[in-house]
Design an enzyme around this catalytic site. Structure first.
Site, PDB file in Angstrom:
ATOM      1  N   ASP A  43       0.845  -1.192   0.000  1.00  0.00           N
ATOM      2  CA  ASP A  43       0.000   0.000   0.000  1.00  0.00           C
ATOM      3  C   ASP A  43       0.884   1.247   0.000  1.00  0.00           C
ATOM      4  O   ASP A  43       1.521   1.554   1.007  1.00  0.00           O
ATOM      5  CB  ASP A  43      -0.908   0.008   1.234  1.00  0.00           C
ATOM      6  CG  ASP A  43      -1.858   1.195   1.179  1.00  0.00           C
ATOM      7  OD1 ASP A  43      -2.779   1.162   0.347  1.00  0.00           O
ATOM      8  OD2 ASP A  43      -1.646   2.181   1.920  1.00  0.00           O
ATOM      9  N   TYR A  48       3.305   9.838   0.731  1.00  0.00           N
ATOM     10  CA  TYR A  48       4.209   9.202   1.687  1.00  0.00           C
ATOM     11  C   TYR A  48       5.675   9.501   1.345  1.00  0.00           C
ATOM     12  O   TYR A  48       6.568   9.245   2.162  1.00  0.00           O
ATOM     13  CB  TYR A  48       3.987   7.678   1.763  1.00  0.00           C
ATOM     14  CG  TYR A  48       2.584   7.259   2.156  1.00  0.00           C
ATOM     15  CD1 TYR A  48       1.698   8.166   2.748  1.00  0.00           C
ATOM     16  CD2 TYR A  48       2.131   5.970   1.935  1.00  0.00           C
ATOM     17  CE1 TYR A  48       0.408   7.782   3.092  1.00  0.00           C
ATOM     18  CE2 TYR A  48       0.847   5.576   2.282  1.00  0.00           C
ATOM     19  CZ  TYR A  48      -0.020   6.487   2.851  1.00  0.00           C
ATOM     20  OH  TYR A  48      -1.292   6.109   3.186  1.00  0.00           O
ATOM     21  N   LYS A  77      -2.024   6.086  -4.332  1.00  0.00           N
ATOM     22  CA  LYS A  77      -3.151   7.006  -4.096  1.00  0.00           C
ATOM     23  C   LYS A  77      -2.862   8.385  -4.666  1.00  0.00           C
ATOM     24  O   LYS A  77      -1.746   8.905  -4.520  1.00  0.00           O
ATOM     25  CB  LYS A  77      -3.431   7.134  -2.591  1.00  0.00           C
ATOM     26  CG  LYS A  77      -3.500   5.806  -1.885  1.00  0.00           C
ATOM     27  CD  LYS A  77      -3.943   5.905  -0.445  1.00  0.00           C
ATOM     28  CE  LYS A  77      -3.657   4.618   0.294  1.00  0.00           C
ATOM     29  NZ  LYS A  77      -2.278   4.500   0.813  1.00  0.00           N
ATOM     30  N   HIS A 110      -7.210   9.583  -2.503  1.00  0.00           N
ATOM     31  CA  HIS A 110      -6.734   9.437  -1.124  1.00  0.00           C
ATOM     32  C   HIS A 110      -7.719  10.019  -0.102  1.00  0.00           C
ATOM     33  O   HIS A 110      -8.048   9.380   0.897  1.00  0.00           O
ATOM     34  CB  HIS A 110      -5.361  10.112  -1.004  1.00  0.00           C
ATOM     35  CG  HIS A 110      -4.513   9.576   0.106  1.00  0.00           C
ATOM     36  ND1 HIS A 110      -3.141   9.526   0.031  1.00  0.00           N
ATOM     37  CD2 HIS A 110      -4.835   9.081   1.326  1.00  0.00           C
ATOM     38  CE1 HIS A 110      -2.667   9.011   1.155  1.00  0.00           C
ATOM     39  NE2 HIS A 110      -3.674   8.745   1.960  1.00  0.00           N
TER      40      HIS A 110
HETATM   41  N1  LIG Z   1      -5.927   5.926   3.067  1.00  0.00           N
HETATM   42  C1  LIG Z   1      -5.501   6.630   4.075  1.00  0.00           C
HETATM   43  O1  LIG Z   1      -5.848   7.814   4.251  1.00  0.00           O
HETATM   44  C2  LIG Z   1      -4.565   5.995   5.052  1.00  0.00           C
HETATM   45  C3  LIG Z   1      -4.419   6.568   6.326  1.00  0.00           C
HETATM   46  C4  LIG Z   1      -3.578   5.924   7.230  1.00  0.00           C
HETATM   47  C5  LIG Z   1      -2.910   4.783   6.868  1.00  0.00           C
HETATM   48  N2  LIG Z   1      -3.033   4.265   5.595  1.00  0.00           N
HETATM   49  C6  LIG Z   1      -2.294   3.043   5.187  1.00  0.00           C
HETATM   50  O2  LIG Z   1      -2.498   2.052   6.173  1.00  0.00           O
HETATM   51  C7  LIG Z   1      -1.228   1.606   6.674  1.00  0.00           C
HETATM   52  C8  LIG Z   1      -1.350   1.157   8.111  1.00  0.00           C
HETATM   53  O3  LIG Z   1      -1.754   2.219   8.956  1.00  0.00           O
HETATM   54  P1  LIG Z   1      -0.756   2.947   9.967  1.00  0.00           P
HETATM   55  O4  LIG Z   1       0.620   2.856   9.417  1.00  0.00           O
HETATM   56  O5  LIG Z   1      -1.309   4.265  10.260  1.00  0.00           O
HETATM   57  O6  LIG Z   1      -0.875   2.143  11.310  1.00  0.00           O
HETATM   58  P2  LIG Z   1      -0.851   0.613  11.794  1.00  0.00           P
HETATM   59  O7  LIG Z   1      -0.406  -0.289  10.715  1.00  0.00           O
HETATM   60  O8  LIG Z   1      -2.149   0.376  12.453  1.00  0.00           O
HETATM   61  O9  LIG Z   1       0.241   0.695  12.945  1.00  0.00           O
HETATM   62  C9  LIG Z   1       1.580   0.934  12.679  1.00  0.00           C
HETATM   63  C10 LIG Z   1       2.313   0.924  14.017  1.00  0.00           C
HETATM   64  O10 LIG Z   1       2.227  -0.386  14.591  1.00  0.00           O
HETATM   65  C11 LIG Z   1       3.552  -0.871  14.872  1.00  0.00           C
HETATM   66  N3  LIG Z   1       3.524  -2.333  14.641  1.00  0.00           N
HETATM   67  C12 LIG Z   1       3.481  -2.988  13.473  1.00  0.00           C
HETATM   68  N4  LIG Z   1       3.410  -4.311  13.661  1.00  0.00           N
HETATM   69  C13 LIG Z   1       3.413  -4.502  15.004  1.00  0.00           C
HETATM   70  C14 LIG Z   1       3.377  -5.646  15.825  1.00  0.00           C
HETATM   71  N5  LIG Z   1       3.301  -6.874  15.291  1.00  0.00           N
HETATM   72  N6  LIG Z   1       3.395  -5.477  17.169  1.00  0.00           N
HETATM   73  C15 LIG Z   1       3.469  -4.222  17.709  1.00  0.00           C
HETATM   74  N7  LIG Z   1       3.492  -3.100  16.987  1.00  0.00           N
HETATM   75  C16 LIG Z   1       3.478  -3.241  15.640  1.00  0.00           C
HETATM   76  C17 LIG Z   1       4.450  -0.131  13.907  1.00  0.00           C
HETATM   77  O11 LIG Z   1       5.767  -0.014  14.415  1.00  0.00           O
HETATM   78  P3  LIG Z   1       7.088  -0.463  13.600  1.00  0.00           P
HETATM   79  O12 LIG Z   1       6.992   0.066  12.214  1.00  0.00           O
HETATM   80  O13 LIG Z   1       8.173   0.153  14.413  1.00  0.00           O
HETATM   81  O14 LIG Z   1       7.089  -1.964  13.635  1.00  0.00           O
HETATM   82  C18 LIG Z   1       3.781   1.234  13.891  1.00  0.00           C
HETATM   83  O15 LIG Z   1       4.157   1.986  15.022  1.00  0.00           O
HETATM   84  C19 LIG Z   1      -0.347   2.849   6.462  1.00  0.00           C
HETATM   85  O16 LIG Z   1       1.029   2.572   6.604  1.00  0.00           O
HETATM   86  C20 LIG Z   1      -0.786   3.273   5.084  1.00  0.00           C
HETATM   87  O17 LIG Z   1      -0.207   2.457   4.086  1.00  0.00           O
HETATM   88  C21 LIG Z   1      -3.878   4.856   4.708  1.00  0.00           C
END
Ligand SMILES: NC(=O)c1ccc[n+]([C@@H]2O[C@H](COP(=O)([O-])OP(=O)(O)OC[C@H]3O[C@@H](n4cnc5c(N)ncnc54)[C@H](OP(=O)(O)O)[C@@H]3O)[C@@H](O)[C@H]2O)c1
Length: 319
Positions: A43, A48, A77, A110
């Site tokens: 994704d 980003y 996006k 997005h």
């Molecule tokens: N469409 C949109 O507007 C939108 C908005 C937000 C996000 N997104 C997409 O969705 C993806 C995921 O969302 P997000 O990055 O906001 O948050 P997330 O995936 O819910 O959480 C990421 C956090 O969790 C930690 N983590 C990952 N695996 C873990 C595990 N097994 N145990 C403990 N902690 C863990 C990561 O740390 P480390 O990296 O240090 O492991 C990071 O701090 C984004 O990266 C992006 O691609 C899209």
């Protein structure tokens, strides 16, 4: 790998790698490790600012024959400053160039909020374009053309409430294949999911782990971080897994794809293995009870006093 069948005939791997907040210098390492671990769904997004680095890795794997393009599912996006129809193709072409690809499997609008072309994050009122559903429809039609030209296999939207999605769905020639929205035990999106199921729109959950590394300016000090919640911690103990695996397995069991972000190989593996975790009905029910409508990434930076957009406009369904 568990998959979701899309309305356009394509297949979406149910677990993908999120790349938001993955810094330059970390992105290539994370994507390389993810490919090694078995991730095939990535994704990405222009905003980003790491697509060029990620593209280097795709290029290495594809050109050496370690992987075939058909094995990958790559999403990107369109950012909010390229909504005018004339800006859509150049924006996609830049992403394709950076990712070193000939086509994307999925391209999403997005956010439904629009900025002027010269700014990524508006600071002044005149850098916003006013809310206009016709403009968003024109953006969509410009994306449809790129499907016909073979640059996109699928198109969809992100951060759309049901009524906005319904409007787009009615006017679209190519229906949105995917809706990407925030979705986790605190924000379960049940009505939106029901609507999507009826219309055959697949749902991808962003922030499926509660986005623990979300930026300070959108962080609410009162929130108990999702992975620290005692219910997830207890179910993790019961299953011999981690709270992260439990949160992912819960979404997967509802037929929702997840795109957890990590830069650590051990976590990449743990997250991918969430497919093998089957929660019992009572464990799922205990997680269902955590729903409190808490939106962690609510677009508030786009809804300041200088902006013509509001949180109500973004999220509240009128009918
Ligand atoms: N469409 C949109 O507007 C939108 C908005 C937000 C996000 N997104 C997409 O969705 C993806 C995921 O969302 P997000 O990055 O906001 O948050 P997330 O995936 O819910 O959480 C990421 C956090 O969790 C930690 N983590 C990952 N695996 C873990 C595990 N097994 N145990 C403990 N902690 C863990 C990561 O740390 P480390 O990296 O240090 O492991 C990071 O701090 C984004 O990266 C992006 O691609 C899209």
């Amino acid at each position: 790998m568990q998959t979701l069948s899309l309305s356009n005939g394509n297949v979406l791997p149910a677990i993908g790698l999120g790349t938001w907040k993955t810094k330059r210098g970390e992105a290539a390492v994370a994507v390389e490790a993810a490919l090694e671990t078995g991730y095939r769904h990535f994704d990405c997004a222009t905003i980003y600012k790491n697509e060029a680095e990620i593209g280097e890795v795709f290029h290495r794997w594809l050109s050496s024959g370690r992987i075939r393009r058909e094995e990958l599912f790559i999403t990107s996006k369109l950012w909010n400053n390229a909504h005018l129809a004339k800006h859509v193709r150049p924006a996609l072409e830049r992403t394709l160039r950076e990712l070193q690809l000939d086509f994307l499997d999925l391209y999403l609008i997005h956010w439904p909020v629009s900025f002027s072309a010269d700014c990524d994050h508006p600071k002044r009122a005149e850098q916003y374009l006013p809310p206009d559903d016709n403009r968003l429809m024109a953006t969509w039609h410009a994306m449809e053309k790129l499907v016909h030209r073979g640059l996109l296999r699928g198109i969809g939207v992100s951060n759309c409430k049901r009524s906005r999605l319904q409007q787009l769905f009615t006017a679209a020639d190519i229906k949105p294949a995917v809706l990407q929205v925030e979705c986790h035990p605190y924000l379960q999106q049940r009505q939106l999911l029901d609507w999507c199921r009826k219309k055959n729109v697949a749902v991808t959950a962003f922030a499926p782990l509660g986005s623990g590394d979300r930026p300070e300016n959108i962080r609410n000090a009162d929130v108990l971080e999702l992975l620290d919640h005692p219910v997830l911690q207890k179910i993790a103990k019961e299953t011999g897994r981690t709270p992260a695996a439990v949160a992912l397995a819960w979404n997967l069991a509802r037929g929702v794809a997840v795109i957890p972000k990590s830069i650590h190989p051990a976590r990449l593996q743990e997250n991918l293995q969430a497919v093998s975790l089957s929660l019992s009905p009572s464990q799922r029910e205990r997680i269902d009870q955590l729903n409190c409508g808490l939106r962690l990434i609510d677009g508030s930076p786009f809804c300041s006093k200088k902006s013509p957009y509001s949180l109500d406009w973004l999220w509240t369904d009128t009918a």
